[in-house]
Design a protein around this motif. Structure first.
Motif, mmCIF file in Angstrom:
data_model
loop_
_atom_site.group_PDB
_atom_site.id
_atom_site.type_symbol
_atom_site.label_atom_id
_atom_site.label_comp_id
_atom_site.label_asym_id
_atom_site.label_seq_id
_atom_site.Cartn_x
_atom_site.Cartn_y
_atom_site.Cartn_z
ATOM 1 N N SER A 46 1.030 -1.151 0.067
ATOM 2 C CA SER A 46 -0.019 0.116 -0.090
ATOM 3 C C SER A 46 0.882 1.302 -0.010
ATOM 4 O O SER A 46 1.999 1.340 0.335
ATOM 5 C CB SER A 46 -0.925 0.147 1.089
ATOM 6 O OG SER A 46 -0.149 0.094 2.398
ATOM 7 N N LEU A 47 0.341 2.389 -0.446
ATOM 8 C CA LEU A 47 1.007 3.629 -0.562
ATOM 9 C C LEU A 47 0.611 4.510 0.457
ATOM 10 O O LEU A 47 -0.450 4.468 1.105
ATOM 11 C CB LEU A 47 0.588 4.092 -1.665
ATOM 12 C CG LEU A 47 1.224 3.475 -3.019
ATOM 13 C CD1 LEU A 47 0.484 3.969 -4.427
ATOM 14 C CD2 LEU A 47 2.619 3.302 -3.170
ATOM 15 N N VAL A 48 1.534 5.442 0.953
ATOM 16 C CA VAL A 48 1.386 6.239 1.873
ATOM 17 C C VAL A 48 1.036 7.888 1.276
ATOM 18 O O VAL A 48 0.635 8.796 1.867
ATOM 19 C CB VAL A 48 2.330 6.547 2.962
ATOM 20 C CG1 VAL A 48 2.251 5.312 3.923
ATOM 21 C CG2 VAL A 48 3.504 6.762 2.545
ATOM 22 N N ASP A 49 1.426 7.803 -0.004
ATOM 23 C CA ASP A 49 1.225 8.992 -0.756
ATOM 24 C C ASP A 49 1.012 8.747 -2.220
ATOM 25 O O ASP A 49 1.409 7.545 -2.683
ATOM 26 C CB ASP A 49 2.528 10.063 -0.675
ATOM 27 C CG ASP A 49 2.222 11.412 -0.925
ATOM 28 O OD1 ASP A 49 0.868 11.765 -1.480
ATOM 29 O OD2 ASP A 49 2.855 12.078 -0.783
#
Length: 67
Positions: free
Chosen positions: A8-11
């Motif tokens: 998953s991405l945080v940005d």
């Protein structure tokens, strides 16, 4: 057991900033401490996320008929 793995991405990823990423993913056994690693290459697609920018609102050009 073998199962799915989710990243998953945080940005957001921006193609203009960086087009590819190379990640090292490590899975560790919590009981033995043994682990395995693999490389994951991520290619970011270039999408039209920025509207065009013009220096003036209107452009006018004349062209003679003999051109």
């Amino acid at each position: 057991s073998h199962g799915p793995c989710y990243l998953s991405l945080v940005d957001l990823l921006d193609y203009e900033t960086m087009a590819t990423y190379q990640l090292t993913v490590r899975a560790t056994d919590v009981f033995t401490g043994r682990y395995a690693e693999t490389i994951v290459n991520v290619n970011v697609e270039d999408v039209n996320d920025n509207p065009p920018v013009f220096s003036t609102a209107f452009y006018t050009q004349s062209l003679s008929e003999s051109s």
